[in-house]
Design a protein around this motif. Structure first.
Motif, short mmCIF file in Angstrom:
data_model
loop_
_atom_site.label_atom_id
_atom_site.label_comp_id
_atom_site.label_asym_id
_atom_site.label_seq_id
_atom_site.Cartn_x
_atom_site.Cartn_y
_atom_site.Cartn_z
N LYS A 68 0.85 -1.20 0.00
CA LYS A 68 0.00 0.00 0.00
C LYS A 68 0.88 1.24 0.00
O LYS A 68 1.60 1.51 0.97
CB LYS A 68 -0.92 0.00 1.21
CG LYS A 68 -1.97 -1.11 1.18
CD LYS A 68 -2.96 -0.96 2.31
CE LYS A 68 -4.06 -2.02 2.22
NZ LYS A 68 -5.06 -1.88 3.32
N LYS A 69 0.82 2.00 -1.09
CA LYS A 69 1.65 3.19 -1.22
C LYS A 69 1.22 4.31 -0.27
O LYS A 69 2.03 5.19 0.04
CB LYS A 69 1.61 3.68 -2.66
CG LYS A 69 2.20 2.69 -3.66
CD LYS A 69 2.17 3.24 -5.07
CE LYS A 69 2.76 2.25 -6.07
NZ LYS A 69 2.74 2.78 -7.46
N ALA A 70 -0.02 4.28 0.18
CA ALA A 70 -0.52 5.35 1.05
C ALA A 70 -0.04 5.20 2.49
O ALA A 70 -0.20 6.12 3.29
CB ALA A 70 -2.04 5.39 1.01
N VAL A 71 0.55 4.05 2.85
CA VAL A 71 1.00 3.79 4.22
C VAL A 71 2.50 4.02 4.30
O VAL A 71 3.27 3.51 3.48
CB VAL A 71 0.64 2.35 4.64
CG1 VAL A 71 1.07 2.11 6.08
CG2 VAL A 71 -0.85 2.10 4.49
N ASP A 72 2.91 4.79 5.31
CA ASP A 72 4.33 5.07 5.54
C ASP A 72 4.93 3.90 6.33
O ASP A 72 4.60 3.70 7.50
CB ASP A 72 4.48 6.38 6.32
CG ASP A 72 5.93 6.80 6.47
OD1 ASP A 72 6.81 6.11 5.92
OD2 ASP A 72 6.19 7.82 7.14
N LEU A 73 5.82 3.14 5.67
CA LEU A 73 6.38 1.93 6.26
C LEU A 73 7.90 1.98 6.29
O LEU A 73 8.51 2.61 5.41
CB LEU A 73 5.95 0.69 5.46
CG LEU A 73 4.48 0.31 5.45
CD1 LEU A 73 4.25 -0.83 4.47
CD2 LEU A 73 4.01 -0.09 6.83
N PRO A 74 8.54 1.29 7.26
CA PRO A 74 9.99 1.10 7.19
C PRO A 74 10.34 0.25 5.97
O PRO A 74 9.51 -0.53 5.47
CB PRO A 74 10.31 0.36 8.50
CG PRO A 74 9.14 0.60 9.39
CD PRO A 74 7.96 0.75 8.50
N LYS A 75 11.55 0.40 5.48
CA LYS A 75 11.96 -0.29 4.27
C LYS A 75 11.83 -1.81 4.40
O LYS A 75 11.50 -2.48 3.43
CB LYS A 75 13.41 0.08 3.92
CG LYS A 75 13.57 1.52 3.46
CD LYS A 75 15.00 1.80 3.06
CE LYS A 75 15.16 3.24 2.57
NZ LYS A 75 16.57 3.53 2.16
N GLN A 76 12.11 -2.34 5.59
CA GLN A 76 12.08 -3.80 5.73
C GLN A 76 10.67 -4.37 5.68
O GLN A 76 10.50 -5.59 5.52
CB GLN A 76 12.73 -4.20 7.06
CG GLN A 76 11.97 -3.76 8.30
CD GLN A 76 12.72 -4.08 9.56
OE1 GLN A 76 13.45 -3.23 10.10
NE2 GLN A 76 12.59 -5.29 10.05
N LEU A 77 9.65 -3.53 5.77
CA LEU A 77 8.27 -4.01 5.70
C LEU A 77 7.65 -3.81 4.32
O LEU A 77 6.54 -4.29 4.07
CB LEU A 77 7.40 -3.31 6.74
CG LEU A 77 7.75 -3.55 8.21
CD1 LEU A 77 6.76 -2.86 9.12
CD2 LEU A 77 7.78 -5.05 8.51
N VAL A 78 8.33 -3.09 3.44
CA VAL A 78 7.79 -2.86 2.10
C VAL A 78 7.92 -4.14 1.29
O VAL A 78 9.01 -4.69 1.13
CB VAL A 78 8.53 -1.70 1.40
CG1 VAL A 78 8.01 -1.52 -0.02
CG2 VAL A 78 8.36 -0.42 2.19
N ALA A 79 6.80 -4.64 0.79
CA ALA A 79 6.79 -5.88 0.01
C ALA A 79 6.99 -5.59 -1.47
O ALA A 79 6.53 -4.54 -1.96
CB ALA A 79 5.47 -6.62 0.23
N PRO A 80 7.67 -6.47 -2.18
CA PRO A 80 7.83 -6.27 -3.63
C PRO A 80 6.49 -6.37 -4.34
O PRO A 80 5.58 -7.05 -3.86
CB PRO A 80 8.78 -7.42 -4.04
CG PRO A 80 8.58 -8.46 -2.99
CD PRO A 80 8.29 -7.72 -1.72
N PRO A 81 6.33 -5.70 -5.47
CA PRO A 81 5.05 -5.77 -6.19
C PRO A 81 4.78 -7.17 -6.70
O PRO A 81 5.70 -7.95 -6.96
CB PRO A 81 5.25 -4.78 -7.35
CG PRO A 81 6.74 -4.66 -7.50
CD PRO A 81 7.32 -4.83 -6.13
N LYS A 82 3.52 -7.48 -6.80
CA LYS A 82 3.14 -8.80 -7.30
C LYS A 82 3.57 -8.95 -8.76
O LYS A 82 3.42 -8.01 -9.54
CB LYS A 82 1.63 -9.00 -7.18
CG LYS A 82 1.13 -9.10 -5.76
CD LYS A 82 -0.37 -9.36 -5.74
CE LYS A 82 -0.88 -9.50 -4.31
NZ LYS A 82 -2.33 -9.76 -4.27
#
Length: 280
Positions: free
Chosen positions: A216-230
């Motif tokens: 979800k691009k609208a959520v501010d997340l740490p880098k380690q929680l950002v999942a690669p796109p499907k």
């Protein structure tokens, strides 16, 4: 077994799998949840102090601005200067120290409690229980002593509060790995819920957050929680209709080959020879 699936038919948690090992019912993916309990001491918890100070400090600053503004309107710059010269700063400092002392006393009187934490398909859920409650502990937590009527021999712990936040409401996530603490914001500037994990549930909790919010691009997340796109599925190749231009032209032979030509007289002679051989 912190990571489990909830079987509605058995009404209990079972190991994660496609089917319940007890009744054989199918376990959908949305039944997976992570549950754990942690001992909580408000006196030693920075987030308990933070919850009070992030409200008290703005109120104190606002009161200071109002007093200075009123004095500036009535007495001008000289009145404001006199206000600080007469000890306004020391008064505010004394009020702050007294407030911290009262807060310290309240945290000591509150005692320890237990946090029951659950992460499921809906979001985060935190229930706060007070073991061995007393009227003094309840007063220190700004709760009514009448809640003691809910305590019995079968239920010695008292439910104090229940807080939750849905996945769709989370706007920002911060991590405090040293404390195994998840900080959830809604909106971005307001800390809505602080979830303490255990060393055994920390990684599982991060994986669930990444699965639910990592794309979800609208959520501010740490880098380690950002999942690669499907990965994108390959587009099906459409069958193209054959046109007349796709048909190769027929090449006509311009000359006959000598070996393919047989004279007519030779053919008739072969027929006569065949008839004579049959008569003989």
């Amino acid at each position: 077994m912190p990571l489990t699936s909830y079987c509605k038919k058995c009404a209990r948690d079972v190991p994660v799998g496609e089917r319940c090992p007890h009744c054989g019912s199918k376990l959908p993916a949305n039944t997976v949840r992570l549950a754990w309990c942690v001992d909580h001491t408000p006196l030693k918890d920075w987030m308990s102090w933070n919850a009070v100070m992030r409200v008290a400090i703005p109120v104190l600053v606002l009161a200071l601005l109002i007093v200075v503004a009123l004095e500036g309107v009535t007495g001008g710059a000289a009145g404001v200067e006199a206000l600080f010269r007469e000890g306004l700063t020391l008064s505010l400092l004394g009020v702050s120290v007294l407030g911290l002392a009262v807060l310290l006393l309240l945290f000591i009187l509150q005692g320890d409690d237990i946090l029951d934490c659950v992460v499921d398909s809906k979001g985060f859920h935190v229930q706060q229980y007070l073991p061995e409650p007393t009227p003094l502990k309840l007063l220190a937590r700004l709760k009514s002593p009448t809640l003691m009527s809910r305590v019995s021999a079968d239920n010695p712990m008292l439910l104090l509060s229940q807080r939750e936040i849905a996945w769709k409401d989370i706007a920002r996530v911060q991590l405090w790995p040293e404390k195994t603490l998840l900080l959830l914001y809604a909106p971005v500037w307001w800390l809505r819920l602080a979830v303490p994990c255990t060393p055994f549930t920390w990684e599982d909790a991060l994986n669930l957050v990444s699965d639910k919010l990592g794309r979800k691009k609208a959520v501010d997340l740490p880098k380690q929680l950002v999942a690669p796109p499907k990965p994108k599925a390959p587009k099906p190749v459409k069958a193209r209709q054959m046109t007349i231009e796709d048909i190769p032209p027929v090449q006509e032979e311009t000359a006959e080959r000598p070996e393919d030509f047989v004279p007519l007289m030779d053919v008739l002679q072969e027929i006569r020879d065949a008839e004579r051989s049959e008569e003989a």
